[in-house]
Design a protein around this motif. Structure first.
Motif, PDB file in Angstrom:
ATOM      1  N   GLY A   1     -36.088 -90.561  -2.391  1.00 22.54           N
ATOM      2  CA  GLY A   1     -35.088 -91.487  -1.859  1.00 22.54           C
ATOM      3  C   GLY A   1     -33.699 -91.039  -2.272  1.00 22.54           C
ATOM      4  O   GLY A   1     -33.461 -89.874  -2.595  1.00 22.54           O
ATOM      5  N   ALA A   2     -32.755 -91.978  -2.261  1.00 21.54           N
ATOM      6  CA  ALA A   2     -31.383 -91.654  -2.664  1.00 21.54           C
ATOM      7  C   ALA A   2     -31.335 -91.365  -4.161  1.00 21.54           C
ATOM      8  O   ALA A   2     -32.136 -91.892  -4.935  1.00 21.54           O
ATOM      9  CB  ALA A   2     -30.450 -92.809  -2.316  1.00 21.54           C
ATOM     10  N   ILE A   3     -30.383 -90.525  -4.563  1.00 24.62           N
ATOM     11  CA  ILE A   3     -30.241 -90.138  -5.970  1.00 24.62           C
ATOM     12  C   ILE A   3     -28.828 -90.462  -6.425  1.00 24.62           C
ATOM     13  O   ILE A   3     -27.851 -90.110  -5.765  1.00 24.62           O
ATOM     14  CB  ILE A   3     -30.538 -88.640  -6.164  1.00 24.62           C
TER      15      ILE A   3
ATOM     16  N   LEU B   1     -30.454 -90.926 -11.326  1.00 26.36           N
ATOM     17  CA  LEU B   1     -31.481 -91.937 -11.088  1.00 26.36           C
ATOM     18  C   LEU B   1     -31.964 -91.847  -9.646  1.00 26.36           C
ATOM     19  O   LEU B   1     -31.164 -91.809  -8.714  1.00 26.36           O
ATOM     20  CB  LEU B   1     -30.922 -93.331 -11.368  1.00 26.36           C
ATOM     21  N   GLN B   2     -33.279 -91.816  -9.459  1.00 25.42           N
ATOM     22  CA  GLN B   2     -33.860 -91.715  -8.121  1.00 25.42           C
ATOM     23  C   GLN B   2     -34.269 -93.104  -7.621  1.00 25.42           C
ATOM     24  O   GLN B   2     -34.778 -93.932  -8.376  1.00 25.42           O
ATOM     25  CB  GLN B   2     -35.080 -90.793  -8.144  1.00 25.42           C
ATOM     26  N   GLU B   3     -34.074 -93.318  -6.336  1.00 27.66           N
ATOM     27  CA  GLU B   3     -34.385 -94.612  -5.730  1.00 27.66           C
ATOM     28  C   GLU B   3     -35.828 -95.024  -5.998  1.00 27.66           C
ATOM     29  O   GLU B   3     -36.115 -96.186  -6.309  1.00 27.66           O
ATOM     30  CB  GLU B   3     -34.126 -94.555  -4.227  1.00 27.66           C
TER      31      GLU B   3
ATOM     32  N   ILE C   1     -38.613-102.785  -0.249  1.00 28.18           N
ATOM     33  CA  ILE C   1     -37.598-102.765  -1.299  1.00 28.18           C
ATOM     34  C   ILE C   1     -36.920-101.395  -1.341  1.00 28.18           C
ATOM     35  O   ILE C   1     -37.580-100.367  -1.514  1.00 28.18           O
ATOM     36  CB  ILE C   1     -38.224-103.088  -2.670  1.00 28.18           C
ATOM     37  N   HIS C   2     -35.599-101.401  -1.177  1.00 31.20           N
ATOM     38  CA  HIS C   2     -34.830-100.156  -1.153  1.00 31.20           C
ATOM     39  C   HIS C   2     -33.537-100.317  -1.934  1.00 31.20           C
ATOM     40  O   HIS C   2     -33.111-101.435  -2.247  1.00 31.20           O
ATOM     41  CB  HIS C   2     -34.510 -99.752   0.287  1.00 31.20           C
ATOM     42  N   ILE C   3     -32.895 -99.184  -2.213  1.00 29.51           N
ATOM     43  CA  ILE C   3     -31.567 -99.148  -2.812  1.00 29.51           C
ATOM     44  C   ILE C   3     -30.675 -98.343  -1.875  1.00 29.51           C
ATOM     45  O   ILE C   3     -31.068 -97.276  -1.394  1.00 29.51           O
ATOM     46  CB  ILE C   3     -31.577 -98.480  -4.207  1.00 29.51           C
TER      47      ILE C   3
END
Length: 378
Positions: A206-208, A213-215, A276-278
């Motif tokens: 996912g996004a970093i 920190l990785q999603e 659930i996502h960031i």
């Protein structure tokens, strides 16, 4: 050569490898996939290695050739070239140069350091995965999509209350599973069936965030805390994944991976589906919390609003971004009311730091549970 870019890019790439012992590694496998389920489509290349390695990179003067060098590595039984996506990264060639392996990537348009990410994944003995280096090359010349995770225009599903039999059909890739259509929307949380989908996982970080920190490292613990909260209120909870794995298969296409997540919710005839996502954005000052829905059942917007009302004021996050209708794959193809929460921006250093704490993860879980309880009338 773009020496300024080389210095900056190589520095970024060396950080994840610090602390590894220098030892000879064998490149055991190389593969690629196009991911269209992101704000900007990209080609992902994954290199399987027998040991961790250090890496450096350079970009040619015209920007159309990027070379990633894997230090102290030898090529094993791997194809020396890959023909990939002509619109993003047309090819990659593997060559042995002394003790190192060069991965030479050709792109149709000039690439800059912000158009490629290279990161390492440690050996995963639980899931039988080796050390890996992942290279993501973004498509150039396109604007980020505001709504993604498999966006594709489609006709909204009917909100008819007629009963459907559980069925599955083959699409040639991921099987499509349908629910019985008998979801409940009232009567409290007790007895309700809820599926939780921790975004990303396995081969997809996912996004970093700017501090690494990785999603996927955030979405899973939040989902686990949420599962415990909901079960304490009497709900039956299923999760699309409970460990750091891909749901369909490593490096699967976006559609296959997303359909596999939807299948879990449909298989268990869930009353609600929560993904659930960031979030992430190029500007690190952007932040805030949002909830997406897709109007297909008549209850999706209500579910989104009830949850957003609870999560929007989480401390250390840059405010309420509201509920937004999103033409997102998991929202369109789930047969019950469904939402996708974006719990802040991992690209915002303040929000990234908060997301990396147990306190915030537990707080978001409790708030989502309260929103679901409000939606079901409990």
């Amino acid at each position: 050569m773009r020496k300024l870019y080389l210095f900056f890019f190589a520095l970024l790439m060396l950080i994840p490898f610090m602390g590894f012992e220098a030892q000879a590694a064998t490149l055991q496998d190389a593969r690629w996939v196009t991911r269209n389920d992101a704000p900007i489509p990209y080609v992902r290349m994954v290199m399987d290695l027998s040991a961790p390695v250090k890496a450096s990179a350079s970009i040619s003067e015209d920007g159309k050739t990027t070379t990633v060098t894997l230090k102290n590595t030898k090529i094993g039984k791997v194809k020396s070239s890959m023909t990939m996506d002509s619109s993003i990264a047309s090819s990659a060639k593997l060559t042995q140069v002394g003790k190192n392996v060069n991965v030479t990537i050709k792109t149709p348009k000039a690439l800059d350091t912000d158009g490629i990410k290279v990161f390492s994944l440690k050996k995963d003995t639980v899931n039988n995965k080796p050390y890996r280096i992942v290279m993501d090359v973004q498509k150039q010349g396109v604007a980020p999509k505001s709504n993604y995770y498999g966006s594709k225009k489609t006709t909204a599903k009917s909100s008819s209350s007629s009963t459907k039999k559980t069925s599955s059909t083959s699409t040639g890739a991921a099987t499509t599973i349908s629910s019985n259509g008998n979801y409940k929307t009232s009567g409290g949380l007790a007895g309700k069936v809820i599926t939780l989908d921790p975004g990303h996982g396995g081969s997809d970080p996912g996004a970093i965030g700017p501090n690494g920190l990785q999603e996927k490292q955030v979405t899973l613990p939040i989902a686990k805390y949420l599962k415990a909260d909901l079960e304490a209120r009497g709900a039956k909870v299923y999760m699309t994944r409970t460990t750091d794995v891909d749901v369909y298969a490593p490096n699967a296409s976006g559609v296959d991976e997303l359909q596999a997540r939807v299948n879990v919710a449909n298989k268990y005839n869930s009353d609600a589906f929560v993904s659930i996502h960031i979030n992430a954005f190029s500007n690190p000052s952007v932040g805030g919390i949002a909830t997406y829905y897709y109007s297909k059942t008549g209850y999706d917007a209500k579910l989104a609003q009830r949850v957003q009302d609870q999560i929007m004021n989480e401390p250390k996050f840059n405010g309420d971004r509201g509920i937004q209708e999103g033409n997102l794959y998991v929202l369109r193809h789930s047969d019950m009311p469904a939402i996708l929460v974006e719990l802040g921006f991992i690209s915002n250093p303040t929000e990234e730091a908060a997301l990396n704490t147990t306190k915030t993860q537990q707080s978001f879980a409790a708030e989502i549970a309260a929103g679901l309880a409000s939606y079901f009338g409990g």
